[in-house]
Scaffold this motif. Structure first.
Motif, PDB file in Angstrom:
ATOM      1  N   LEU A 241       0.826  -1.203   0.000  1.00 53.14           N
ATOM      2  CA  LEU A 241       0.000   0.000   0.000  1.00 53.14           C
ATOM      3  C   LEU A 241       0.862   1.254   0.000  1.00 53.14           C
ATOM      4  CD1 LEU A 241      -2.722  -1.162   2.554  1.00 53.14           C
ATOM      5  CD2 LEU A 241      -3.084  -0.744   0.112  1.00 53.14           C
ATOM      6  N   ALA A 242       1.909   1.233   0.794  1.00 52.88           N
ATOM      7  CA  ALA A 242       2.810   2.387   0.838  1.00 52.88           C
ATOM      8  C   ALA A 242       3.469   2.612  -0.516  1.00 52.88           C
ATOM      9  CB  ALA A 242       3.872   2.173   1.921  1.00 52.88           C
ATOM     10  N   ALA A 243       3.899   1.530  -1.160  1.00 57.36           N
ATOM     11  CA  ALA A 243       4.548   1.649  -2.468  1.00 57.36           C
ATOM     12  C   ALA A 243       3.586   2.174  -3.539  1.00 57.36           C
ATOM     13  CB  ALA A 243       5.110   0.293  -2.883  1.00 57.36           C
ATOM     14  N   ALA A 244       2.314   1.881  -3.357  1.00 58.85           N
ATOM     15  CA  ALA A 244       1.307   2.326  -4.320  1.00 58.85           C
ATOM     16  C   ALA A 244       0.697   3.675  -3.952  1.00 58.85           C
ATOM     17  CB  ALA A 244       0.199   1.283  -4.428  1.00 58.85           C
ATOM     18  N   ALA A 245       1.232   4.310  -2.915  1.00 61.09           N
ATOM     19  CA  ALA A 245       0.747   5.622  -2.458  1.00 61.09           C
ATOM     20  C   ALA A 245      -0.724   5.568  -2.064  1.00 61.09           C
ATOM     21  CB  ALA A 245       0.990   6.682  -3.524  1.00 61.09           C
ATOM     22  N   ILE A 246      -1.102   4.494  -1.365  1.00 62.23           N
ATOM     23  CA  ILE A 246      -2.459   4.332  -0.855  1.00 62.23           C
ATOM     24  C   ILE A 246      -2.403   4.433   0.669  1.00 62.23           C
ATOM     25  CG2 ILE A 246      -4.428   2.766  -0.657  1.00 62.23           C
ATOM     26  CD1 ILE A 246      -3.518   1.505  -3.315  1.00 62.23           C
ATOM     27  N   PRO A 247      -3.229   5.252   1.298  1.00 57.38           N
ATOM     28  CA  PRO A 247      -3.188   5.397   2.752  1.00 57.38           C
ATOM     29  C   PRO A 247      -3.355   4.056   3.458  1.00 57.38           C
ATOM     30  CG  PRO A 247      -4.559   7.098   1.792  1.00 57.38           C
ATOM     31  CD  PRO A 247      -4.227   6.148   0.680  1.00 57.38           C
ATOM     32  N   ARG A 262      -2.289   0.732  -9.486  1.00 62.75           N
ATOM     33  CA  ARG A 262      -0.966   0.982  -8.904  1.00 62.75           C
ATOM     34  C   ARG A 262      -0.581  -0.160  -7.967  1.00 62.75           C
ATOM     35  NH1 ARG A 262      -3.160   6.063  -7.839  1.00 62.75           N
ATOM     36  NH2 ARG A 262      -2.982   5.741  -5.580  1.00 62.75           N
ATOM     37  N   LEU A 263      -1.549  -0.618  -7.174  1.00 64.73           N
ATOM     38  CA  LEU A 263      -1.306  -1.721  -6.259  1.00 64.73           C
ATOM     39  C   LEU A 263      -0.934  -2.988  -7.041  1.00 64.73           C
ATOM     40  CD1 LEU A 263      -1.308  -2.514  -3.254  1.00 64.73           C
ATOM     41  CD2 LEU A 263      -3.734  -3.121  -3.511  1.00 64.73           C
ATOM     42  N   ALA A 264      -1.620  -3.217  -8.148  1.00 64.26           N
ATOM     43  CA  ALA A 264      -1.315  -4.373  -8.988  1.00 64.26           C
ATOM     44  C   ALA A 264       0.087  -4.264  -9.574  1.00 64.26           C
ATOM     45  CB  ALA A 264      -2.350  -4.481 -10.115  1.00 64.26           C
ATOM     46  N   GLN A 265       0.474  -3.077  -9.973  1.00 64.05           N
ATOM     47  CA  GLN A 265       1.779  -2.880 -10.597  1.00 64.05           C
ATOM     48  C   GLN A 265       2.927  -3.121  -9.608  1.00 64.05           C
ATOM     49  OE1 GLN A 265       1.093   1.114 -11.994  1.00 64.05           O
ATOM     50  NE2 GLN A 265       0.563   0.427 -14.068  1.00 64.05           N
ATOM     51  N   VAL A 266       2.750  -2.692  -8.365  1.00 67.98           N
ATOM     52  CA  VAL A 266       3.856  -2.840  -7.397  1.00 67.98           C
ATOM     53  C   VAL A 266       3.917  -4.248  -6.805  1.00 67.98           C
ATOM     54  CG1 VAL A 266       3.790  -0.383  -6.817  1.00 67.98           C
ATOM     55  CG2 VAL A 266       2.512  -2.024  -5.402  1.00 67.98           C
ATOM     56  N   THR A 267       2.885  -5.052  -7.080  1.00 71.10           N
ATOM     57  CA  THR A 267       2.878  -6.409  -6.517  1.00 71.10           C
ATOM     58  C   THR A 267       2.978  -7.485  -7.586  1.00 71.10           C
ATOM     59  OG1 THR A 267       0.443  -6.454  -6.503  1.00 71.10           O
ATOM     60  CG2 THR A 267       1.557  -5.695  -4.485  1.00 71.10           C
TER      61      THR A 267
END
Length: 268
Positions: A241-247, A262-267
């Protein structure tokens, strides 16, 4: 002949046919509304139109009269004679088949298509969402669905209607609610309002299917924070979540489709 509610009822009764809830059958019996849908769909000569749930053929006939090349699916074989009669003199390709068992990718080919339909209540949402995800030949959709479904398709984060349908639609299209439809234009009269929505396909992000997988897991526990609800899908949800800039305190209903991408991309 235009099909009003009385005409539809008479045609069905003449053949001993009763609409069934199992098939989600509420037939559109307002010629003015049929014409409004055709105008909203902006189809004409040479356009290839896919209709799902031809019913008694009122919308099918209007689409054909507008010059469209129509392929119409109807699951209820009891309606075939009524449809053949309503479509006499047109070149509509009527197919009596269960759309959920049809390989549309194969049957539609690589040509450009528009879906225009009064979607059956029982299968409308999954048929529409699957077509958006997997049938790129369909470039636009002008469809009538239950008002509640229309609200879900077009909802934004933070709305009570926001959920998985909203995510799938946002990733694959630009959507808008065109107009609402009262219950009394149908036979039989349903218990709910309907609405016509338009979806215009846009290129989906490369990670969209992974985003849908993560969102599906998250929305199974929509009241929980993502760092908890995604525990079974991600090795370290907090870090992702932090990597995807999600609170860290965000819940699935709080974030938009782009955040899930974004979450999909960082994982991945």
């Amino acid at each position: 002949m235009p099909q009003g509610r009385g005409e539809i009822r008479a045609r069905l009764e003449a053949r001993g046919i009763r609409p069934t809830k199992k098939l989600g059958q509420n037939f559109l019996g307002d010629p003015n509304l049929v014409d409004r849908i055709v105008r909203a769909a902006a189809v004409g000569t040479g356009d290839r139109v896919l209709e799902v749930g031809a019913g008694t053929g009122a919308l099918t006939r209007a689409l054909a009269d507008a010059g469209a090349q129509v392929v119409a699916y109807e699951i209820d074989r009891r309606l075939e004679a009524i449809l053949r009669e309503a479509l006499a003199g047109t070149d509509v390709d009527l197919r009596i088949a269960d759309i959920t068992k049809v390989d549309l990718m194969a049957e539609l080919g690589s040509e450009r298509w528009v879906m225009v339909a009064n979607l059956p209540y029982n299968v409308g949402t999954p048929v529409l969402l699957d077509a958006l995800r997997f049938i790129p030949a369909i470039e636009r959709f002008t469809v009538m669905v239950q008002r509640e479904v229309a609200d879900r398709l077009t909802a934004s984060p933070g709305s009570r209607s926001y959920g998985m349908p909203s995510i799938v639609v946002a990733l694959n299209s630009d959507a808008r609610l065109l107009f609402t439809v009262p219950p009394d234009v149908f036979f039989p009269i349903p218990d709910v309002e309907s609405a016509v929505v338009e979806l215009v396909r846009k290129p989906a992000p490369a990670a969209s299917e992974r985003a849908i997988e993560l969102a599906t897991v998250a929305f199974q526990q929509r009241r929980k924070m993502l760092r908890r609800s995604l525990g079974g899908a991600l090795a370290d949800p907090a870090a992702a979540l932090a990597a995807a800039a999600i609170p860290a305190t965000a819940r699935p209903e709080d974030i938009d489709a782009a955040a899930f991408v974004r979450l999909a991309q960082v994982t991945s």
